[in-house]
Write a protein that holds these residues in place. Sequence first.
Motif, short mmCIF file in Angstrom:
data_model
loop_
_atom_site.label_atom_id
_atom_site.label_comp_id
_atom_site.label_asym_id
_atom_site.label_seq_id
_atom_site.Cartn_x
_atom_site.Cartn_y
_atom_site.Cartn_z
N TRP A 170 0.87 -1.19 0.00
CA TRP A 170 0.00 0.00 0.00
C TRP A 170 0.90 1.23 0.00
O TRP A 170 1.92 1.26 0.70
N TYR B 213 -2.85 10.60 2.99
CA TYR B 213 -3.97 11.10 3.78
C TYR B 213 -3.78 12.60 3.90
O TYR B 213 -2.67 13.08 4.16
N ALA C 99 -8.94 1.38 1.82
CA ALA C 99 -8.38 1.66 3.15
C ALA C 99 -9.33 2.49 3.99
O ALA C 99 -10.33 3.03 3.50
N ILE D 80 -9.08 9.21 9.71
CA ILE D 80 -8.27 8.90 10.88
C ILE D 80 -8.14 10.18 11.70
O ILE D 80 -7.76 11.23 11.16
N GLN E 100 -4.30 9.41 16.22
CA GLN E 100 -4.67 7.99 16.19
C GLN E 100 -3.81 7.23 15.17
O GLN E 100 -3.57 7.72 14.06
N GLY E 101 -3.40 6.03 15.55
CA GLY E 101 -2.66 5.18 14.62
C GLY E 101 -1.32 5.78 14.22
O GLY E 101 -0.87 6.78 14.79
N VAL E 102 -0.68 5.14 13.26
CA VAL E 102 0.63 5.60 12.81
C VAL E 102 0.49 6.92 12.05
O VAL E 102 1.26 7.88 12.26
N CYS E 103 -0.54 6.99 11.18
CA CYS E 103 -0.72 8.21 10.39
C CYS E 103 -1.06 9.40 11.28
O CYS E 103 -0.49 10.49 11.12
N ILE F 26 -3.78 1.19 13.21
CA ILE F 26 -5.07 0.94 12.55
C ILE F 26 -4.81 -0.01 11.38
O ILE F 26 -4.09 0.33 10.44
N ASP G 268 2.95 0.89 3.35
CA ASP G 268 2.89 -0.34 4.12
C ASP G 268 3.64 -1.45 3.39
O ASP G 268 3.66 -1.48 2.15
N1 SME Z 1 -2.00 1.75 9.40
C1 SME Z 1 -2.36 3.16 9.33
C2 SME Z 1 -3.71 3.34 8.72
C3 SME Z 1 -3.68 3.57 7.26
S1 SME Z 1 -3.43 2.19 6.36
O1 SME Z 1 -2.15 1.55 6.70
C4 SME Z 1 -3.51 2.50 4.73
C5 SME Z 1 -2.33 3.77 10.71
O2 SME Z 1 -2.18 3.07 11.72
O3 SME Z 1 -2.47 4.98 10.81
#
Ligand code: SME
Length: 160
Positions: free
Chosen positions: A53, A57, A74, A78, A82-85, A107, A134
Motif C-alpha cells: 500500500w 492522507y 483503506a 483517521i 490515532q494510529g501511525v498516520c 489501525i 505499508d
Molecule cells: N496503518 C495506518 C492506517 C492507514 S493504512 O495503513 C492504509 C495507521 O495506523 O495509521
Amino acid sequence: MYDFQPDASLARPELYRQLVQAAAALTEGESDGVANMANVAALMGEYLPRINWAGFYRVIDGDLVLGPFIGRPACIRIASGQGVCGTAAATGRTQLVDDVHAFPGHIACDAASESEIVVPIIRDGAVIAVIDIDSPEKARFDEDDAAGIEALAALLSNRI
Ligand code: SME
C-alpha cells in the motif's frame, strides 16, 4: 506516455533520487493536487519493491482523510493522534514502524501489512498531509527510506 523504468536493484538512496526526480517531472507546472498525488502514488507503486500500500492522507478540518493511493481499499478517516498516520500528523515527525502489531493504536487497513512508514508533508509549518507506505515484510523500511520519502514530501509540499 510516461515510461519510467526503475531498477529495484539500485541502492536505496539512488532509487529514491530517481523517484523524486520522476515525481518532480510529473508534477512540474500542474496545480491540481489530486492529480499530482495520484501520479506520485502510482510512481511509489512502480519504484518501491516489497510494499502492499502507498498513498496519501490529507489533513481536513483536523482529521486525516484518505487521498490517492495504490493498494487495497483503506480506512477513510483517521483522527489526529490515532494510529501511525495520526501520530505522524500530530507530531510532524516521520514514523518508522518495524512491526505494526507492536505499535499502540495501529489501525489495520490491510491484514497483510507488517511494517509501515509515515512521513508528514509540511507547508508553512503545518502538516497538510502524510505519505503512508505499508509492507507485508517486517522491518521493511529504514533510515534511507525515511530520507527518501522525506525528500519526496518536501517536493510535494507546494504541489498538492
Ligand atoms: N496503518 C495506518 C492506517 C492507514 S493504512 O495503513 C492504509 C495507521 O495506523 O495509521
